[in-house]
Design a protein around this motif. Structure first.
Motif, PDB file in Angstrom:
ATOM      1  N   SER A  15       0.860  -1.294  -0.092  1.00 54.54           N
ATOM      2  CA  SER A  15      -0.049   0.012  -0.011  1.00 54.54           C
ATOM      3  C   SER A  15       0.774   1.289   0.162  1.00 54.54           C
ATOM      4  CB  SER A  15      -0.815   0.021   1.262  1.00 54.54           C
ATOM      5  OG  SER A  15      -0.293   0.376   2.456  1.00 54.54           O
ATOM      6  N   LEU A  16       0.241   2.389  -0.435  1.00 55.67           N
ATOM      7  CA  LEU A  16       0.952   3.804  -0.225  1.00 55.67           C
ATOM      8  C   LEU A  16      -0.212   4.675   0.375  1.00 55.67           C
ATOM      9  CD1 LEU A  16       3.222   5.520  -1.032  1.00 55.67           C
ATOM     10  CD2 LEU A  16       2.257   6.106  -3.212  1.00 55.67           C
ATOM     11  N   LYS A  17       0.255   4.843   1.613  1.00 54.71           N
ATOM     12  CA  LYS A  17      -0.739   5.806   2.452  1.00 54.71           C
ATOM     13  C   LYS A  17       0.001   7.462   2.308  1.00 54.71           C
ATOM     14  CE  LYS A  17      -0.474   3.662   6.211  1.00 54.71           C
ATOM     15  NZ  LYS A  17      -0.858   3.399   7.822  1.00 54.71           N
ATOM     16  N   TYR A  18      -0.927   8.554   2.034  1.00 52.97           N
ATOM     17  CA  TYR A  18      -0.350   9.760   1.910  1.00 52.97           C
ATOM     18  C   TYR A  18      -1.114  10.717   2.514  1.00 52.97           C
ATOM     19  CZ  TYR A  18      -4.471   9.947  -1.326  1.00 52.97           C
ATOM     20  OH  TYR A  18      -5.392   9.854  -2.038  1.00 52.97           O
ATOM     21  N   GLN A  19      -0.549  11.941   3.416  1.00 57.24           N
ATOM     22  CA  GLN A  19      -1.574  12.890   3.856  1.00 57.24           C
ATOM     23  C   GLN A  19      -0.733  14.077   3.241  1.00 57.24           C
ATOM     24  OE1 GLN A  19      -1.909  12.772   7.915  1.00 57.24           O
ATOM     25  NE2 GLN A  19      -2.676  10.848   8.216  1.00 57.24           N
ATOM     26  N   VAL A  20      -1.434  15.187   3.532  1.00 57.22           N
ATOM     27  CA  VAL A  20      -1.004  16.650   3.294  1.00 57.22           C
ATOM     28  C   VAL A  20      -1.312  17.512   4.486  1.00 57.22           C
ATOM     29  CG1 VAL A  20      -0.908  18.615   2.056  1.00 57.22           C
ATOM     30  CG2 VAL A  20      -1.146  16.614   0.818  1.00 57.22           C
ATOM     31  N   VAL A  29      -5.684  16.597   3.015  1.00 58.49           N
ATOM     32  CA  VAL A  29      -6.309  15.433   2.279  1.00 58.49           C
ATOM     33  C   VAL A  29      -5.385  14.092   2.880  1.00 58.49           C
ATOM     34  CG1 VAL A  29      -4.831  15.661   0.139  1.00 58.49           C
ATOM     35  CG2 VAL A  29      -6.807  14.451   0.032  1.00 58.49           C
ATOM     36  N   LYS A  30      -6.129  13.068   2.689  1.00 59.89           N
ATOM     37  CA  LYS A  30      -5.527  11.830   3.253  1.00 59.89           C
ATOM     38  C   LYS A  30      -5.980  10.654   2.512  1.00 59.89           C
ATOM     39  CE  LYS A  30      -6.251  10.044   7.370  1.00 59.89           C
ATOM     40  NZ  LYS A  30      -6.352   9.810   8.679  1.00 59.89           N
ATOM     41  N   GLY A  31      -5.384   9.628   2.326  1.00 52.09           N
ATOM     42  CA  GLY A  31      -5.860   8.518   1.579  1.00 52.09           C
ATOM     43  C   GLY A  31      -4.738   7.509   1.558  1.00 52.09           C
ATOM     44  N   SER A  32      -5.399   6.332   0.793  1.00 47.23           N
ATOM     45  CA  SER A  32      -4.256   5.371   0.587  1.00 47.23           C
ATOM     46  C   SER A  32      -4.529   4.612  -0.770  1.00 47.23           C
ATOM     47  CB  SER A  32      -4.341   4.324   1.624  1.00 47.23           C
ATOM     48  OG  SER A  32      -5.524   3.516   1.720  1.00 47.23           O
ATOM     49  N   VAL A  33      -3.458   4.259  -1.353  1.00 46.74           N
ATOM     50  CA  VAL A  33      -3.741   3.141  -2.694  1.00 46.74           C
ATOM     51  C   VAL A  33      -3.233   1.760  -2.194  1.00 46.74           C
ATOM     52  CG1 VAL A  33      -3.038   3.073  -5.087  1.00 46.74           C
ATOM     53  CG2 VAL A  33      -2.953   5.155  -4.089  1.00 46.74           C
ATOM     54  N   ASP A  41       4.531  -0.941  -9.300  1.00 43.35           N
ATOM     55  CA  ASP A  41       2.990  -0.383  -8.794  1.00 43.35           C
ATOM     56  C   ASP A  41       3.099   0.996  -7.623  1.00 43.35           C
ATOM     57  OD1 ASP A  41       1.888  -2.240 -10.020  1.00 43.35           O
ATOM     58  OD2 ASP A  41       1.147  -3.479  -8.579  1.00 43.35           O
ATOM     59  N   HIS A  42       4.287   0.840  -6.963  1.00 45.14           N
ATOM     60  CA  HIS A  42       4.353   2.087  -6.013  1.00 45.14           C
ATOM     61  C   HIS A  42       4.360   3.315  -7.001  1.00 45.14           C
ATOM     62  CE1 HIS A  42       4.004  -0.898  -2.949  1.00 45.14           C
ATOM     63  NE2 HIS A  42       4.035  -0.039  -1.898  1.00 45.14           N
ATOM     64  N   ALA A  43       5.631   3.067  -7.698  1.00 48.78           N
ATOM     65  CA  ALA A  43       5.675   4.285  -8.580  1.00 48.78           C
ATOM     66  C   ALA A  43       4.522   4.955  -9.226  1.00 48.78           C
ATOM     67  CB  ALA A  43       6.995   4.146  -9.752  1.00 48.78           C
ATOM     68  N   ARG A  44       3.928   3.948 -10.189  1.00 48.23           N
ATOM     69  CA  ARG A  44       2.418   4.382 -10.684  1.00 48.23           C
ATOM     70  C   ARG A  44       1.361   4.729  -9.710  1.00 48.23           C
ATOM     71  NH1 ARG A  44       3.651  -0.409 -13.830  1.00 48.23           N
ATOM     72  NH2 ARG A  44       2.255  -1.693 -12.285  1.00 48.23           N
ATOM     73  N   ALA A  45       1.336   4.321  -8.561  1.00 49.36           N
ATOM     74  CA  ALA A  45       0.375   4.656  -7.541  1.00 49.36           C
ATOM     75  C   ALA A  45       0.441   6.377  -7.275  1.00 49.36           C
ATOM     76  CB  ALA A  45       0.570   3.920  -6.131  1.00 49.36           C
ATOM     77  N   LEU A  46       1.632   6.592  -7.697  1.00 51.93           N
ATOM     78  CA  LEU A  46       1.846   8.285  -7.380  1.00 51.93           C
ATOM     79  C   LEU A  46       1.023   9.109  -8.198  1.00 51.93           C
ATOM     80  CD1 LEU A  46       5.614   8.708  -6.621  1.00 51.93           C
ATOM     81  CD2 LEU A  46       3.775   9.067  -5.032  1.00 51.93           C
ATOM     82  N   ALA A  47       0.707   8.529  -9.403  1.00 43.02           N
ATOM     83  CA  ALA A  47      -0.253   9.094 -10.325  1.00 43.02           C
ATOM     84  C   ALA A  47      -1.528   9.233  -9.894  1.00 43.02           C
ATOM     85  CB  ALA A  47      -0.443   8.462 -11.832  1.00 43.02           C
ATOM     86  N   ASP A  52      -5.860  12.813  -6.625  1.00 40.54           N
ATOM     87  CA  ASP A  52      -6.384  12.883  -5.512  1.00 40.54           C
ATOM     88  C   ASP A  52      -6.250  14.303  -4.822  1.00 40.54           C
ATOM     89  OD1 ASP A  52      -7.428  10.426  -5.826  1.00 40.54           O
ATOM     90  OD2 ASP A  52      -6.482   9.353  -4.017  1.00 40.54           O
ATOM     91  N   LEU A  53      -4.682  14.585  -5.004  1.00 43.34           N
ATOM     92  CA  LEU A  53      -4.472  16.034  -4.222  1.00 43.34           C
ATOM     93  C   LEU A  53      -5.113  17.066  -5.493  1.00 43.34           C
ATOM     94  CD1 LEU A  53      -0.597  15.633  -3.730  1.00 43.34           C
ATOM     95  CD2 LEU A  53      -2.595  15.036  -2.143  1.00 43.34           C
TER      96      LEU A  53
END
Length: 377
Positions: A15-20, A29-33, A41-47, A52-53
C-alpha cells in the motif's frame, strides 16, 4: 502563494498511504492506494496520489517538502535526512534487512523525487528511534568480528510510532519520567521498553522478523528450526525467507491473513483460530512481563496501531493474569468505543493501561519540518 504544507508518503509492502499536513497539524487530504503487488506499482500509485491531491484542491506550489517513511536505514542512516544520492544508496543497501518494505519505499521515493523535483524530500527511518539502544540490548551474542563485518545488531522498527505514542502518553499523564511498555499491534507488531522518552529495548531485531507474532511473520523462534528445515525439507535461503515473511504468524497457523478474520474464527469456535489467538496473546504477555522487569517496574502499558487500538478482546486477553504485576484492565472502559487517548485500567491498577492512537504521518511531517528548520538556521 506560501509553501507551508508537507506531503507525507508512507509506502508499505502492499500500500501507499499519503497525507498533506499543514503547519498546525491539520490534514488537507489523506488516503491510500491499496493492493499493490510490485515496486513499479508504488511508482504508478503516485499518479493516483497526484489525481487525489488535485481533486482536493491541493496545489503542488503549496508543498514545502515531502516526508517519506523508510523502514530500515541500516547502520548509518539513523536521523531524518534530506534525500540525496548517498541517502538513496543507504536505503538500497539496507534492502536485505527489510526486503518487504525498503524496495517499495525506495520506488516511491525515487518516483516522488522525479515528480516533485523542486522541493526537498526528507527520509524518516523507522529504525531511527532505536539507534541509541544500550549496547547490552542492541548486541547479539554471536562471534563479534562476524557481527561487526556485517553490521549485525538490534535495529528495531516501528520507531516512529513508538516515539509518537510515548510522547502522547507522557502528555496525557502529565509526566516526562514515565517507564512505558508500548505495544504497536497491527499486521506488523512490536513492543518497546521506554524510560523517560528513551528506548531501553525493543522486540524487532536485525530485521522486522523478530519479536511478537504478526500477520504473516512468526516473530521469535528457535533459529535451529531453520537449520532443521534446511537439512530435512531441503529449503534454501529464498524459501526460508518466503516462509518467514509470508507463511508464518497468524497466516501460517490459520490460513487467515486478517486479524478481524481471526477474531471471527474465534467467535465461530475454530480450533486453529483459538490456538493462534492463544499464541498471539501469550507472546504479548511475555514481552509485557519482560519489559516490566527491564524497566525496573513499568508505570504504564500503551496499546496502539490497528489491532492495539481496535480490539478490546485482544487487550483484555493479552493482559489477563497480570494483576500481581499491578496491571488490571477495567472491562467497561476497555469496551468503550472511543478514538481518544484514554485509560482502560482500573482505578486501583498500579500500572496505567492506555490506548493511544498513533499517527505516523503527523510524526513524519513534524520530523520533516524540523529538518527544514535546521537547514534554515
Amino acid at each position: 502563494m506560501d509553501r507551508d504544507q508537507v506531503l507525507v508518503l508512507n509506502a508499505g509492502s502492499s500500500s501507499l498511504k499519503y497525507q498533506v499536513v499543514g503547519p498546525d497539524g491539520s490534514v488537507a487530504v489523506k488516503g491510500s492506494v491499496d493492493r499493490l503487488t510490485g515496486e513499479d506499482d508504488h511508482a504508478r500509485a503516485l499518479a493516483k496520489v497526484t489525481e487525489d491531491l488535485r481533486r482536493a484542491g491541493v496545489d503542488d506550489e503549496r508543498l514545502v517538502a515531502v516526508g517519506h517513511r523508510i523502514v530500515h536505514g541500516g547502520p548509518r542512516l539513523t536521523t531524518p535526512t534530506v534525500a540525496d544520492d548517498d541517502v538513496l544508496k543507504a536505503v538500497r543497501n539496507a534492502v536485505p534487512l527489510a526486503p518487504l518494505h525498503n524496495p517499495p519505499a525506495l520506488a516511491a521515493l525515487e518516483a516522488a523525487m522525479s515528480w516533485l523535483d523542486d522541493v526537498p524530500h526528507v527520509v524518516v527511518m523507522d529504525t531511527g528511534f532505536f539507534a541509541d539502544l544500550p549496547d547490552h540490548a542492541a548486541t547479539y551474542a554471536i562471534d563479534r568480528d562476524l557481527a561487526r563485518r556485517h553490521d549485525v545488531r538490534r535495529y528495531g522498527a516501528h520507531g516512529i510510532s513508538h516515539e509518537y505514542v510515548a510522547a502522547r502518553a507522557a502528555a496525557h499523564l502529565g509526566r516526562d519520567d514515565l517507564r512505558l511498555v508500548t505495544l504497536h499491534l497491527g499486521n506488523g507488531a512490536s513492543a518497546a521498553a521506554i524510560d523517560a522518552g528513551r528506548p531501553v529495548d525493543t522486540s524487532m531485531g536485525l530485521t522486522p522478523l523478530e519479536g511478537l507474532v504478526m500477520g504473516s511473520r512468526a516473530g521469535d523462534l528457535d533459529p535451529g528450526i531453520l537449520v532443521h528445515l534446511a537439512r530435512h525439507e531441503g529449503l534454501g535461503t529464498d524459501a526460508l525467507e518466503d516462509l518467514l515473511h509470508h507463511h508464518s504468524g497468524i497466516t501460517g497457523l490459520t490460513g487467515r491473513s486478517d486479524f478481524r478474520d481471526l477474531e471471527a474464527g474465534l467467535e465461530d469456535g475454530d480450533d486453529a483460530c483459538r490456538l493462534a489467538w492463544g499464541v498471539y496473546c501469550h507472546r504479548v504477555r511475555k514481552y509485557v512481563g519482560a519489559y516490566h522487569a527491564a524497566l525496573g517496574g513499568a508505570d504504564a502499558v500503551v496499546f496502539t496501531a490497528g489491532v492495539g487500538e481496535n480490539s478490546a478482546r485482544l487487550r483484555a486477553d493479552a493482559l489477563a493474569g497480570l494483576a500481581r504485576l499491578g496491571i488490571e484492565v477495567d472491562a467497561a472502559r476497555n469496551e468503550a468505543d472511543s478514538k481518544a487517548v484514554r485509560a482502560i485500567s482500573t482505578d486501583t491498577s498500579a500500572v496505567v493501561v492506555l490506548v493511544v492512537p498513533t499517527d505516523e504521518e503527523l510524526a513524519i511531517a513534524d520530523a520533516t519540518r524540523a529538518v527544514l528548520h535546521r537547514g534554515a538556521s
